[in-house]
Design a protein around this motif. Structure first.
Motif, PDB file in Angstrom:
ATOM      1  N   UNK A 161      -0.062   2.846  -8.887  1.00 35.31           N
ATOM      2  CA  UNK A 161      -1.250   4.059  -9.002  1.00 35.31           C
ATOM      3  C   UNK A 161      -1.793   4.217 -10.174  1.00 35.31           C
ATOM      4  N   UNK A 162      -2.533   3.486 -10.551  1.00 36.12           N
ATOM      5  CA  UNK A 162      -3.176   3.977 -11.808  1.00 36.12           C
ATOM      6  C   UNK A 162      -3.866   5.090 -12.058  1.00 36.12           C
ATOM      7  N   UNK A 163      -3.840   5.897 -13.311  1.00 36.64           N
ATOM      8  CA  UNK A 163      -4.717   7.116 -13.431  1.00 36.64           C
ATOM      9  C   UNK A 163      -3.557   8.358 -13.308  1.00 36.64           C
ATOM     10  N   UNK A 164      -2.560   8.106 -12.878  1.00 37.46           N
ATOM     11  CA  UNK A 164      -1.565   9.538 -12.476  1.00 37.46           C
ATOM     12  C   UNK A 164      -1.053   9.533 -13.699  1.00 37.46           C
ATOM     13  N   UNK A 165      -0.376   8.633 -14.499  1.00 35.60           N
ATOM     14  CA  UNK A 165       0.632   8.557 -15.524  1.00 35.60           C
ATOM     15  C   UNK A 165      -0.055   8.929 -16.917  1.00 35.60           C
ATOM     16  N   UNK A 166       0.968   9.606 -17.944  1.00 36.65           N
ATOM     17  CA  UNK A 166       0.638   9.644 -19.166  1.00 36.65           C
ATOM     18  C   UNK A 166       0.519   8.290 -19.856  1.00 36.65           C
ATOM     19  N   UNK A 167      -0.263   8.010 -21.067  1.00 35.50           N
ATOM     20  CA  UNK A 167      -0.337   7.055 -21.861  1.00 35.50           C
ATOM     21  C   UNK A 167       0.981   6.267 -21.894  1.00 35.50           C
ATOM     22  N   UNK A 172       4.366   4.337  -9.775  1.00 37.94           N
ATOM     23  CA  UNK A 172       4.465   3.431  -8.584  1.00 37.94           C
ATOM     24  C   UNK A 172       4.607   4.228  -7.638  1.00 37.94           C
ATOM     25  N   UNK A 173       3.928   3.563  -6.513  1.00 34.58           N
ATOM     26  CA  UNK A 173       4.049   4.510  -5.016  1.00 34.58           C
ATOM     27  C   UNK A 173       5.166   3.678  -4.212  1.00 34.58           C
ATOM     28  N   UNK A 174       6.064   4.211  -3.778  1.00 34.85           N
ATOM     29  CA  UNK A 174       6.925   3.528  -2.652  1.00 34.85           C
ATOM     30  C   UNK A 174       6.431   4.103  -1.110  1.00 34.85           C
ATOM     31  N   UNK A 175       5.789   3.110  -0.370  1.00 33.43           N
ATOM     32  CA  UNK A 175       5.433   3.736   0.823  1.00 33.43           C
ATOM     33  C   UNK A 175       6.700   3.287   1.671  1.00 33.43           C
ATOM     34  N   UNK A 176       7.160   4.690   2.274  1.00 32.88           N
ATOM     35  CA  UNK A 176       8.597   4.715   3.005  1.00 32.88           C
ATOM     36  C   UNK A 176       8.545   4.071   4.266  1.00 32.88           C
ATOM     37  N   UNK A 177       9.266   2.938   4.434  1.00 34.73           N
ATOM     38  CA  UNK A 177       9.455   2.279   5.774  1.00 34.73           C
ATOM     39  C   UNK A 177      10.768   2.913   6.562  1.00 34.73           C
ATOM     40  N   UNK A 178      11.799   3.071   5.864  1.00 31.25           N
ATOM     41  CA  UNK A 178      13.035   3.734   6.447  1.00 31.25           C
ATOM     42  C   UNK A 178      13.899   4.395   5.377  1.00 31.25           C
ATOM     43  N   UNK A 179      14.750   4.959   5.799  1.00 27.31           N
ATOM     44  CA  UNK A 179      15.874   5.492   4.716  1.00 27.31           C
ATOM     45  C   UNK A 179      17.130   5.534   5.531  1.00 27.31           C
ATOM     46  N   UNK A 180      18.128   5.794   4.800  1.00 29.38           N
ATOM     47  CA  UNK A 180      19.560   5.756   5.257  1.00 29.38           C
ATOM     48  C   UNK A 180      20.452   6.641   4.284  1.00 29.38           C
ATOM     49  N   UNK A 181      21.219   7.592   4.699  1.00 27.37           N
ATOM     50  CA  UNK A 181      21.738   8.393   4.003  1.00 27.37           C
ATOM     51  C   UNK A 181      23.541   8.096   4.495  1.00 27.37           C
TER      52      UNK A 181
END
Length: 294
Positions: A161-167, A172-181
């Protein structure tokens, strides 16, 4: 509703027993129940593979959902590492995000140095789907046996995800598919919709400091809880080697007891009402310790 000081479920690790189907017998389990009277020793020998006490066999009256527990870990200060398919040569410290946040749609946003192997992998993947897993490890902020309180895994697809972070950094975007705890409450799968809708526990930002404060400055009051669990030694609480605050959430306080023989059990003390801030928490803790001193 449980009154202050009510121990809804206690688990003892004194003995070993045959594991239940699909469960390793290497540690005890405990959780919470519903009774309005003080419980005095519900014991189970079903154990997690990390030796942690967890719920088994009794109804749990009030507890965070699996999605809430996962979101709480993501928003906490616990350690995390991003595991990426095909990226086997990177050192673990190179895959630890500096910052992690959850967007309004439930996606994870992870900040890395621009030269991180994770960023390079996401860059080279371009339009191809790059699968990844964010693994979170929750360690108790005080010294206790079986110190790892839980782990969570959030899987999905990784993109830049360019443009969101400082120099010098990249988000990075993690599009969630599933989770487990898999934690002190048990092991549960989490759907992406539930993860996106869940809120972290309101105590998450203060839990570490609060547990350390209880452990360092309220030892006598913590030991007074021995009387509420019905497990004092022959000379009051001297049958216990240690009484340690282990976990705290809006519903209650979990304490780990260890006797002089080295046997451990957990007890959970429910608050009369869920707490939403530190003012309500102080009031609930004061009532708990008053009940223990009666």
């Amino acid at each position: 509703m449980s009154r202050p000081g009510n121990t809804s479920h206690i688990t003892d690790s004194t003995k070993k027993a045959e594991p239940a189907e699909g469960v390793d017998s290497t540690g005890p389990r405990n959780g919470a129940g519903t009774g309005a009277q003080q419980a005095t020793g519900h014991v189970t020998e079903v154990r997690s593979d990390r030796g942690q006490p967890r719920p088994s066999g009794l109804e749990i009256a009030r507890m965070p959902s699996a999605a809430e527990r996962t979101r709480t870990l993501v928003h906490s200060t616990c350690s995390s590492v991003l595991l990426i398919t095909g990226l086997d040569g990177a050192r673990p410290e190179q895959l630890m995000p500096r910052v992690r946040n959850v967007g309004p749609e439930g996606d994870l946003f992870l900040l890395f140095p621009a030269d991180s192997p994770a960023v390079r992998a996401a860059t080279h993947a371009q339009d191809d789907e790059l699968s990844a897993v964010l693994e979170l490890t929750d360690v108790a902020p005080v010294s206790v046996p079986h110190r790892i309180r839980g782990r969570a895994w959030v899987t999905g697809w990784l993109t830049r995800v360019p443009g969101l972070a400082p120099p010098g950094s990249m988000t990075l975007r993690l599009e969630v598919n599933e989770a487990y705890v898999d934690d002190l409450w048990g092991a549960d799968a989490v759907e992406p919709e539930a993860f996106a809708a869940a809120e972290p526990d309101p105590m998450v930002r203060d839990e570490t400091e609060l547990l350390q404060h209880l452990h360092a400055h309220h030892g006598e009051q913590m030991r007074s809880l021995c009387g509420l669990v019905g497990r004092p030694g022959p000379d009051g609480d001297r049958g216990m080697k240690s009484v340690t605050p282990l976990a705290l959430d809006r519903f209650g306080l979990r304490v780990r007891f260890q006797d002089t023989a080295g046997h451990c059990f957990d007890a959970r003390f429910e608050f009369p009402e869920p707490v939403a801030d530190l003012v309500q928490l102080r009031r609930a803790m004061r009532r708990l310790f008053e009940a223990a001193s009666d």
